[in-house]
Design a protein around this motif. Structure first.
Motif, PDB file in Angstrom:
ATOM      1  N   GLY A 185      16.162  84.582  63.077  1.00  0.00           N
ATOM      2  CA  GLY A 185      17.210  85.591  63.231  1.00  0.00           C
ATOM      3  C   GLY A 185      17.020  86.410  64.494  1.00  0.00           C
ATOM      4  O   GLY A 185      17.989  86.779  65.164  1.00  0.00           O
ATOM      5  N   LEU A 186      15.759  86.692  64.837  1.00  0.00           N
ATOM      6  CA  LEU A 186      15.470  87.430  66.059  1.00  0.00           C
ATOM      7  C   LEU A 186      15.882  86.624  67.288  1.00  0.00           C
ATOM      8  O   LEU A 186      16.509  87.153  68.209  1.00  0.00           O
ATOM      9  CB  LEU A 186      13.978  87.762  66.116  1.00  0.00           C
ATOM     10  CG  LEU A 186      13.489  88.476  67.383  1.00  0.00           C
ATOM     11  CD1 LEU A 186      14.184  89.820  67.531  1.00  0.00           C
ATOM     12  CD2 LEU A 186      11.979  88.654  67.345  1.00  0.00           C
ATOM     13  N   GLY A 187      15.543  85.335  67.302  1.00  0.00           N
ATOM     14  CA  GLY A 187      15.941  84.491  68.426  1.00  0.00           C
ATOM     15  C   GLY A 187      17.450  84.403  68.564  1.00  0.00           C
ATOM     16  O   GLY A 187      17.989  84.452  69.676  1.00  0.00           O
ATOM     17  N   LEU A 194      22.040  80.411  69.746  1.00  0.00           N
ATOM     18  CA  LEU A 194      21.024  79.813  68.879  1.00  0.00           C
ATOM     19  C   LEU A 194      21.281  80.066  67.398  1.00  0.00           C
ATOM     20  O   LEU A 194      20.434  79.730  66.569  1.00  0.00           O
ATOM     21  CB  LEU A 194      19.641  80.352  69.268  1.00  0.00           C
ATOM     22  CG  LEU A 194      19.235  80.142  70.730  1.00  0.00           C
ATOM     23  CD1 LEU A 194      17.898  80.812  71.002  1.00  0.00           C
ATOM     24  CD2 LEU A 194      19.170  78.658  71.063  1.00  0.00           C
ATOM     25  N   ARG A 195      22.415  80.622  67.059  1.00  0.00           N
ATOM     26  CA  ARG A 195      22.700  80.901  65.649  1.00  0.00           C
ATOM     27  C   ARG A 195      22.669  79.658  64.764  1.00  0.00           C
ATOM     28  O   ARG A 195      22.242  79.741  63.611  1.00  0.00           O
ATOM     29  CB  ARG A 195      24.048  81.612  65.526  1.00  0.00           C
ATOM     30  CG  ARG A 195      23.993  83.078  65.952  1.00  0.00           C
ATOM     31  CD  ARG A 195      25.343  83.748  65.893  1.00  0.00           C
ATOM     32  NE  ARG A 195      25.266  85.131  66.348  1.00  0.00           N
ATOM     33  CZ  ARG A 195      26.315  85.899  66.575  1.00  0.00           C
ATOM     34  NH1 ARG A 195      27.547  85.390  66.395  1.00  0.00           N
ATOM     35  NH2 ARG A 195      26.164  87.142  66.988  1.00  0.00           N
ATOM     36  N   PRO A 196      23.120  78.484  65.244  1.00  0.00           N
ATOM     37  CA  PRO A 196      23.001  77.290  64.385  1.00  0.00           C
ATOM     38  C   PRO A 196      21.566  76.973  63.978  1.00  0.00           C
ATOM     39  O   PRO A 196      21.335  76.427  62.902  1.00  0.00           O
ATOM     40  CB  PRO A 196      23.600  76.183  65.265  1.00  0.00           C
ATOM     41  CG  PRO A 196      24.561  76.885  66.155  1.00  0.00           C
ATOM     42  CD  PRO A 196      23.912  78.199  66.456  1.00  0.00           C
ATOM     43  N   LEU A 197      20.595  77.328  64.817  1.00  0.00           N
ATOM     44  CA  LEU A 197      19.201  77.106  64.457  1.00  0.00           C
ATOM     45  C   LEU A 197      18.794  78.021  63.305  1.00  0.00           C
ATOM     46  O   LEU A 197      18.098  77.595  62.368  1.00  0.00           O
ATOM     47  CB  LEU A 197      18.291  77.350  65.667  1.00  0.00           C
ATOM     48  CG  LEU A 197      18.548  76.508  66.918  1.00  0.00           C
ATOM     49  CD1 LEU A 197      17.534  76.840  68.005  1.00  0.00           C
ATOM     50  CD2 LEU A 197      18.507  75.029  66.597  1.00  0.00           C
ATOM     51  N   ALA A 198      19.224  79.282  63.366  1.00  0.00           N
ATOM     52  CA  ALA A 198      18.908  80.213  62.282  1.00  0.00           C
ATOM     53  C   ALA A 198      19.591  79.787  60.990  1.00  0.00           C
ATOM     54  O   ALA A 198      19.009  79.886  59.895  1.00  0.00           O
ATOM     55  CB  ALA A 198      19.341  81.630  62.677  1.00  0.00           C
ATOM     56  N   THR A 199      20.827  79.313  61.096  1.00  0.00           N
ATOM     57  CA  THR A 199      21.540  78.827  59.913  1.00  0.00           C
ATOM     58  C   THR A 199      20.828  77.633  59.306  1.00  0.00           C
ATOM     59  O   THR A 199      20.699  77.523  58.075  1.00  0.00           O
ATOM     60  CB  THR A 199      22.980  78.432  60.298  1.00  0.00           C
ATOM     61  OG1 THR A 199      23.661  79.584  60.795  1.00  0.00           O
ATOM     62  CG2 THR A 199      23.744  77.909  59.088  1.00  0.00           C
ATOM     63  N   ALA A 200      20.343  76.734  60.167  1.00  0.00           N
ATOM     64  CA  ALA A 200      19.646  75.547  59.677  1.00  0.00           C
ATOM     65  C   ALA A 200      18.367  75.915  58.941  1.00  0.00           C
ATOM     66  O   ALA A 200      17.996  75.276  57.951  1.00  0.00           O
ATOM     67  CB  ALA A 200      19.344  74.607  60.842  1.00  0.00           C
ATOM     68  N   VAL A 201      17.679  76.962  59.398  1.00  0.00           N
ATOM     69  CA  VAL A 201      16.427  77.369  58.747  1.00  0.00           C
ATOM     70  C   VAL A 201      16.680  77.890  57.335  1.00  0.00           C
ATOM     71  O   VAL A 201      15.865  77.661  56.432  1.00  0.00           O
ATOM     72  CB  VAL A 201      15.687  78.418  59.609  1.00  0.00           C
ATOM     73  CG1 VAL A 201      14.605  79.143  58.805  1.00  0.00           C
ATOM     74  CG2 VAL A 201      15.059  77.740  60.814  1.00  0.00           C
ATOM     75  N   THR A 202      17.795  78.568  57.111  1.00  0.00           N
ATOM     76  CA  THR A 202      18.090  79.027  55.755  1.00  0.00           C
ATOM     77  C   THR A 202      18.293  77.853  54.800  1.00  0.00           C
ATOM     78  O   THR A 202      18.129  78.003  53.587  1.00  0.00           O
ATOM     79  CB  THR A 202      19.341  79.921  55.727  1.00  0.00           C
ATOM     80  OG1 THR A 202      20.485  79.172  56.129  1.00  0.00           O
ATOM     81  CG2 THR A 202      19.177  81.124  56.652  1.00  0.00           C
ATOM     82  N   TYR A 203      18.631  76.700  55.358  1.00  0.00           N
ATOM     83  CA  TYR A 203      18.753  75.482  54.554  1.00  0.00           C
ATOM     84  C   TYR A 203      17.406  74.778  54.397  1.00  0.00           C
ATOM     85  O   TYR A 203      17.030  74.356  53.301  1.00  0.00           O
ATOM     86  CB  TYR A 203      19.769  74.542  55.200  1.00  0.00           C
ATOM     87  CG  TYR A 203      19.831  73.167  54.575  1.00  0.00           C
ATOM     88  CD1 TYR A 203      20.436  72.963  53.342  1.00  0.00           C
ATOM     89  CD2 TYR A 203      19.276  72.068  55.231  1.00  0.00           C
ATOM     90  CE1 TYR A 203      20.477  71.694  52.767  1.00  0.00           C
ATOM     91  CE2 TYR A 203      19.328  70.805  54.665  1.00  0.00           C
ATOM     92  CZ  TYR A 203      19.920  70.626  53.434  1.00  0.00           C
ATOM     93  OH  TYR A 203      19.960  69.370  52.865  1.00  0.00           O
TER      94      TYR A 203
END
Length: 313
Positions: A185-187, A194-203
């Protein structure tokens, strides 16, 4: 610096394309680490690049150039970046700094509230059962953390499914999944690309916990059934106040990662053979991060040489 300073920004455009393959084709624990590292490194590299570009604009201002004993005229002649680019970079840098600071403040408050709430839930084994007919279960980070389960969820699942539920939630606490969510989320706050990366991590953290439960119980099909059963029960239940912001639960979080919801994809993954560590995706991710780090260092070195040149001028 003419090329190197822009490379982290270009990689930030490309990197989100790898979020889906990493989350779907790579072992969940490794995928989570790779996605988190990508969000942090690219977020930091792109922010530094904006800062370097902004500095090239600042040294053209006579008043600021005088403070650093630089030659503004030499800077205007030798600077590889257009002044308009430097100004835009400065504005974007300010926005990134504000967004990152806001995110850190909100996440710190959320984790502190979760830890305080966990501390107010005395329990000998870390399990807290709340009298609520709405099916719900989540892991609450703290020192130590707590697994909170509603009576509605306990009534929905049988004893075998209770064990699966607890294994899933305890995996969130043991692996500190809330930290991965916070870091990505910080990144993403520093660089919205880079929001798709944060979204992917929640999955992937939910997949990580699912796989832990499958290993602990030895029955992937039963874990898939439990995940689907819990989600279906919660879907038909009346709305209730949301769990604390830092909480992580078997129901997961709504995600725009794909057209299919995260729960059906988790169930499908559990019904398939376990994923391995994809060497190709790992090498590709490492190459992207190495390129981002190298280009940032190269751009910083080039700026150092530029400042020496304008100082001599």
């Amino acid at each position: 610096m003419r090329i190197a300073v822009y490379l982290p920004l270009l990689l930030s455009l490309i990197a989100p394309l790898g979020a889906r393959p990493l989350s779907e084709r790579c072992e969940p624990r490794l995928a989570t680490w790779l996605l988190t590292a990508s969000a942090l490194v690219l977020g930091a590299a792109s922010t530094i690049s904006l800062g370097l570009l902004a500095v090239t604009g600042l040294i053209r201002i006579p008043l600021l150039a005088g403070l650093g004993h630089w030659s503004a005229s030499t800077a205007q002649r030798d600077d590889p970046a257009e002044l308009s680019v430097a100004l835009i970079a400065g504005l974007l840098l300010g926005g990134a700094a504000l967004a990152a600071a806001r995110m850190l403040w909100r996440r710190a408050r959320s984790l502190a509230a979760a830890a305080l709430e966990a501390a107010c839930m005395p329990t000998p084994n870390g399990l807290v059962i709340v009298d609520d007919e709405t099916p719900d279960a989540f892991a609450l980070p703290g020192l130590p953390g707590r697994v909170v389960v509603s009576t509605g969820m306990l009534h929905t699942l049988d004893e075998t499914e209770h064990d699966i539920l607890l294994a899933h939630e305890r995996a969130h606490l043991a692996a500190h999944h809330y930290a991965f969510v916070a870091l990505t989320g910080l990144g993403a706050a520093a660089n919205p690309l880079l929001r798709p990366l944060a979204t992917a991590v929640t999955y992937t953290i939910e997949r990580w916990a699912d796989e832990h439960a499958a290993t602990a119980t030895g029955d992937r099909t039963q874990v898939a059934r439990t995940v689907g059963k819990a989600a279906l029960a919660a879907h038909h239940a009346p709305a209730r106040p949301r769990a604390p912001g830092a909480a992580l639960g078997i129901l997961g979080r709504r995600s725009p990662l794909s057209s299919a919801g995260p729960v059906p994809r988790r169930v499908a993954a559990l019904l398939a053979p376990p994923l391995g560590r994809s060497l190709g995706l790992t090498v590709a991710t490492a190459a992207v991060l190495t390129a981002a780090a190298w280009s940032t260092a190269e751009a910083a070195h080039d700026l150092h040489l530029l400042l020496k040149a304008v100082g001599a001028g």
